[in-house]
Design a protein around this motif. Structure first.
Motif, PDB file in Angstrom:
ATOM      1  N   LEU A  53      77.097 -93.364  78.039  1.00  0.00           N
ATOM      2  CA  LEU A  53      78.756 -93.597  77.858  1.00  0.00           C
ATOM      3  C   LEU A  53      78.710 -94.106  79.505  1.00  0.00           C
ATOM      4  O   LEU A  53      79.605 -95.538  79.505  1.00  0.00           O
ATOM      5  CB  LEU A  53      79.716 -92.717  77.484  1.00  0.00           C
ATOM      6  CG  LEU A  53      79.537 -92.475  75.726  1.00  0.00           C
ATOM      7  CD1 LEU A  53      80.939 -91.668  76.007  1.00  0.00           C
ATOM      8  CD2 LEU A  53      80.129 -94.017  75.146  1.00  0.00           C
ATOM      9  N   MET A  54      79.040 -93.482  80.554  1.00  0.00           N
ATOM     10  CA  MET A  54      78.441 -93.892  81.846  1.00  0.00           C
ATOM     11  C   MET A  54      77.702 -94.883  82.298  1.00  0.00           C
ATOM     12  O   MET A  54      78.329 -96.162  82.794  1.00  0.00           O
ATOM     13  CB  MET A  54      78.573 -92.643  82.685  1.00  0.00           C
ATOM     14  CG  MET A  54      79.216 -91.550  82.826  1.00  0.00           C
ATOM     15  SD  MET A  54      79.052 -90.210  83.779  1.00  0.00           S
ATOM     16  CE  MET A  54      80.463 -89.810  83.791  1.00  0.00           C
ATOM     17  N   MET A  55      76.459 -94.926  81.442  1.00  0.00           N
ATOM     18  CA  MET A  55      75.281 -96.331  82.345  1.00  0.00           C
ATOM     19  C   MET A  55      76.193 -97.289  80.726  1.00  0.00           C
ATOM     20  O   MET A  55      75.672 -98.372  81.739  1.00  0.00           O
ATOM     21  CB  MET A  55      74.088 -95.857  81.688  1.00  0.00           C
ATOM     22  CG  MET A  55      73.495 -94.298  82.345  1.00  0.00           C
ATOM     23  SD  MET A  55      71.351 -94.359  82.208  1.00  0.00           S
ATOM     24  CE  MET A  55      71.873 -92.731  81.380  1.00  0.00           C
ATOM     25  N   LYS A  56      76.349 -96.900  80.243  1.00  0.00           N
ATOM     26  CA  LYS A  56      76.558 -98.657  79.353  1.00  0.00           C
ATOM     27  C   LYS A  56      78.251 -98.967  79.729  1.00  0.00           C
ATOM     28  O   LYS A  56      77.754-100.325  79.771  1.00  0.00           O
ATOM     29  CB  LYS A  56      77.203 -97.734  77.948  1.00  0.00           C
ATOM     30  CG  LYS A  56      76.352 -99.139  76.207  1.00  0.00           C
ATOM     31  CD  LYS A  56      75.131 -99.499  76.386  1.00  0.00           C
ATOM     32  CE  LYS A  56      74.652-101.140  76.716  1.00  0.00           C
ATOM     33  NZ  LYS A  56      75.447-101.628  77.328  1.00  0.00           N
ATOM     34  N   ALA A 185      75.291 -96.013  72.200  1.00  0.00           N
ATOM     35  CA  ALA A 185      75.225 -96.434  74.094  1.00  0.00           C
ATOM     36  C   ALA A 185      74.337 -96.521  73.654  1.00  0.00           C
ATOM     37  O   ALA A 185      73.884 -96.789  74.901  1.00  0.00           O
ATOM     38  CB  ALA A 185      76.515 -95.376  74.513  1.00  0.00           C
ATOM     39  N   TRP A 186      73.517 -94.853  73.399  1.00  0.00           N
ATOM     40  CA  TRP A 186      71.633 -94.937  73.458  1.00  0.00           C
ATOM     41  C   TRP A 186      70.634 -95.777  73.147  1.00  0.00           C
ATOM     42  O   TRP A 186      70.247 -96.410  74.149  1.00  0.00           O
ATOM     43  CB  TRP A 186      71.537 -93.818  72.974  1.00  0.00           C
ATOM     44  CG  TRP A 186      71.706 -92.212  74.109  1.00  0.00           C
ATOM     45  CD1 TRP A 186      72.679 -91.198  73.788  1.00  0.00           C
ATOM     46  CD2 TRP A 186      71.122 -92.222  74.853  1.00  0.00           C
ATOM     47  NE1 TRP A 186      72.089 -90.451  74.536  1.00  0.00           N
ATOM     48  CE2 TRP A 186      71.591 -90.454  75.622  1.00  0.00           C
ATOM     49  CE3 TRP A 186      70.361 -92.613  76.163  1.00  0.00           C
ATOM     50  CZ2 TRP A 186      71.205 -90.117  76.476  1.00  0.00           C
ATOM     51  CZ3 TRP A 186      70.067 -92.248  77.204  1.00  0.00           C
ATOM     52  CH2 TRP A 186      70.767 -90.502  77.496  1.00  0.00           C
ATOM     53  N   GLY A 316      72.729-103.808  72.892  1.00  0.00           N
ATOM     54  CA  GLY A 316      73.165-103.288  74.066  1.00  0.00           C
ATOM     55  C   GLY A 316      74.364-104.379  74.431  1.00  0.00           C
ATOM     56  O   GLY A 316      75.232-103.764  74.745  1.00  0.00           O
ATOM     57  N   LEU A 317      74.594-106.031  74.623  1.00  0.00           N
ATOM     58  CA  LEU A 317      75.536-106.002  73.747  1.00  0.00           C
ATOM     59  C   LEU A 317      76.307-106.121  73.307  1.00  0.00           C
ATOM     60  O   LEU A 317      78.119-105.548  73.708  1.00  0.00           O
ATOM     61  CB  LEU A 317      75.255-107.784  73.658  1.00  0.00           C
ATOM     62  CG  LEU A 317      74.445-108.349  75.256  1.00  0.00           C
ATOM     63  CD1 LEU A 317      74.017-109.709  74.795  1.00  0.00           C
ATOM     64  CD2 LEU A 317      74.916-107.737  76.775  1.00  0.00           C
ATOM     65  N   LEU A 318      75.903-105.312  72.288  1.00  0.00           N
ATOM     66  CA  LEU A 318      76.990-105.155  70.851  1.00  0.00           C
ATOM     67  C   LEU A 318      77.330-103.503  71.232  1.00  0.00           C
ATOM     68  O   LEU A 318      78.915-103.853  71.087  1.00  0.00           O
ATOM     69  CB  LEU A 318      76.798-104.797  70.035  1.00  0.00           C
ATOM     70  CG  LEU A 318      77.577-104.596  68.511  1.00  0.00           C
ATOM     71  CD1 LEU A 318      78.634-105.519  68.305  1.00  0.00           C
ATOM     72  CD2 LEU A 318      76.745-104.676  67.113  1.00  0.00           C
ATOM     73  N   ALA A 319      76.606-102.989  72.228  1.00  0.00           N
ATOM     74  CA  ALA A 319      76.863-101.421  72.157  1.00  0.00           C
ATOM     75  C   ALA A 319      78.550-101.887  73.350  1.00  0.00           C
ATOM     76  O   ALA A 319      79.345-100.684  73.751  1.00  0.00           O
ATOM     77  CB  ALA A 319      76.008-100.704  73.050  1.00  0.00           C
ATOM     78  N   THR A 320      78.569-102.526  74.185  1.00  0.00           N
ATOM     79  CA  THR A 320      78.814-102.715  74.988  1.00  0.00           C
ATOM     80  C   THR A 320      80.287-103.267  75.003  1.00  0.00           C
ATOM     81  O   THR A 320      81.348-102.675  75.317  1.00  0.00           O
ATOM     82  CB  THR A 320      78.315-103.324  76.512  1.00  0.00           C
ATOM     83  OG1 THR A 320      77.060-103.255  76.776  1.00  0.00           O
ATOM     84  CG2 THR A 320      79.266-104.307  77.784  1.00  0.00           C
TER      85      THR A 320
END
Length: 466
Positions: A53-56, A185-186, A316-320
């Motif tokens: 979550l932090m990295m995302k 997030a992963w 990745g963009l969707l998770a962000t």
């Protein structure tokens, strides 16, 4: 008190298990109140999920602007500035965890502001937190539309793609707890890292970047040192700060950790991975592309690589996007229902309030993303003004708030050095905020003069910027 003992004291004071007369097990939390087996468990994020979550919150489209920042600053100054910002923000992130230990009732950065500066601190920092993440959510929706345009070769109107991004973001952001979001997030982290490494490898093995002259001998025009104007330099530094400006989200993340004593472990993993990725991507892409790096950088290696990289980047963009919708919505939700049984109970009021919060944040972010011209520069402005303000100054003030009185009574060299460091963080953050805001305003003015801005709800392909 050692960090381990502080965490043990924190757990004892903030999260204990009780059994009611009818045998039902309940957990008592200083922020969320009573957590029962029937309702959502807001304290269920493991340390690995916390790292993801932090990295995302850090790794997104922000990393794709780093090669362009290096082009403005020069490679060597760019790397040095990135490392300095990484060090400052890592300390700021660490202070978030320590402050949470000392003040167990703190959920968001506004609670810290209220402790230090009263109601004015709560209002200013709480408002900045919501506004910042809503603008970042709008940026995420725009990023998804760029990805869909690239993959489909502009298969539909861009306004439609932005709307699709908003709907998908709302549906996923409405998952109630970060514990249930951490697996997304992963997935998103794997996707975005894969996409940027594909581009990094591609620019290294191809003859020249797409935007470079395609005839004759071509040699990369990268610069070890550059001579930017003040406004250009501050705007470039602000883009690096923006790439590290996940700090205000860490309050929410540590509040939902199952075992907060592992916070520092998760933080070290996050910042180490993020910094290595940023330096690697920035140096390699800029070295091979020079001033012909695309913005975003995923378009630097030709049409086919662009399609493939944006395809991997899409999750990745969707998770962000879902995460940055979830954070301000959760903040508003807790502020509305804190102290009420509806906060952790599966009641009609709970669900209506929660979906109203996620829906409201999504709609505002969608309108911002679609309706405001020169949106990219506007996001840079918000990042410089609000991202810096919430990643530097409050953390310096938080350390001073906890240690000033005790240190004055018993001064030591360590205390004196930490006071100097905290003051430096506050002063440097203020300078970057003011200077970055100035640079972003200049960039907006220049963009208007050059193009007149972009149209609201435009159908134009937004994946071809260079």
């Amino acid at each position: 008190m050692s960090e381990k003992k502080e965490f043990e004291a924190y757990e004892a004071d903030t999260y204990h298990i009780e059994q009611t007369a009818n045998g039902q097990v309940t957990n008592q939390d200083a922020v969320f109140g009573e957590i029962t087996e029937e309702g959502p468990n807001y304290r269920n994020v493991g340390w690995l999920g916390t790292s993801a979550l932090m990295m995302k919150t850090q790794i997104g489209l922000g990393v794709l602007s780093i090669p362009l920042a290096f082009d403005t600053l020069g490679l060597i100054p760019g790397v040095i500035i990135l490392c300095v910002i990484a060090a400052i923000t890592t300390w700021s992130d660490y202070i978030v965890g320590v402050f949470k230990l000392r003040h167990r009732q703190v959920y968001g950065i506004d609670d810290a502001g209220a402790l230090m500066f009263g109601s004015a601190g709560r209002i200013i920092l709480g408002g900045a937190f919501c506004l910042y993440w809503i603008f970042v959510a709008g940026s995420g929706m725009l990023g998804i539309s760029i990805s869909l345009n690239a993959v489909s070769t502009h298969g539909a109107c861009t306004a439609i793609f932005v709307a699709v991004a908003a709907v998908a973001g709302f549906m996923l952001a409405s998952i109630q707890t970060l514990g249930r979001i951490s697996w997304i997030a992963w997935v998103g982290l794997f996707g975005i890292l894969t996409s940027i490494f594909i581009v990094t490898i591609a620019v290294g093995i191809q003859e020249r970047p797409t935007a470079a002259p395609q005839e004759g001998v071509w040699v990369s025009d990268y610069k070890l040192f550059a001579t930017p104007k003040f406004a250009e330099a501050t705007a470039a530094i602000s883009s690096i700060v923006f790439a590290y400006a996940g700090t205000p989200a860490f309050f929410s993340i540590v509040s939902e950790m199952r075992e907060p004593r592992h916070y520092t472990r998760s933080l070290v993993i996050c910042q180490s991975v993020v910094t290595v990725v940023y330096i690697t991507i920035g140096c390699v892409v800029y070295y091979y592309c020079g001033s012909y790096v695309a913005s975003p950088a995923l378009g630097s290696a030709g049409p086919m690589v662009k399609k493939v990289s944006y395809g991997f980047a899409l999750p990745g963009l969707l998770a962000t996007t879902l995460l940055v919708i979830h954070l301000p919505a959760k903040y508003i939700f807790i502020r509305l229902l804190q102290g009420s049984k509806h906060l952790t109970g599966n009641t009609v009021i709970h669900w209506v309030t929660w979906l109203s919060c996620t829906g409201g944040v999504t709609i505002i972010a969608y309108v911002i993303a679609s309706a405001i011209p020169v949106f990219d520069n506007l996001v840079s402005l918000v990042g410089a003004l609000l991202g810096t303000m919430m990643s530097f100054q409050p953390m310096g003030c938080m350390w001073l708030y906890d240690h000033w009185t005790q240190g004055k009574a018993q001064k030591s060299l360590k205390w004196t050095l930490m006071v100097c460091w905290s003051v430096f963080v506050v002063v440097s953050g203020t300078f970057l905020m003011v200077a970055g805001t100035y640079g972003s305003v200049v960039a907006i003015i220049n963009s208007y003069e050059a193009t007149g801005g972009s149209a609201a709800w435009s159908c134009a392909d937004n994946s071809n910027s260079t």
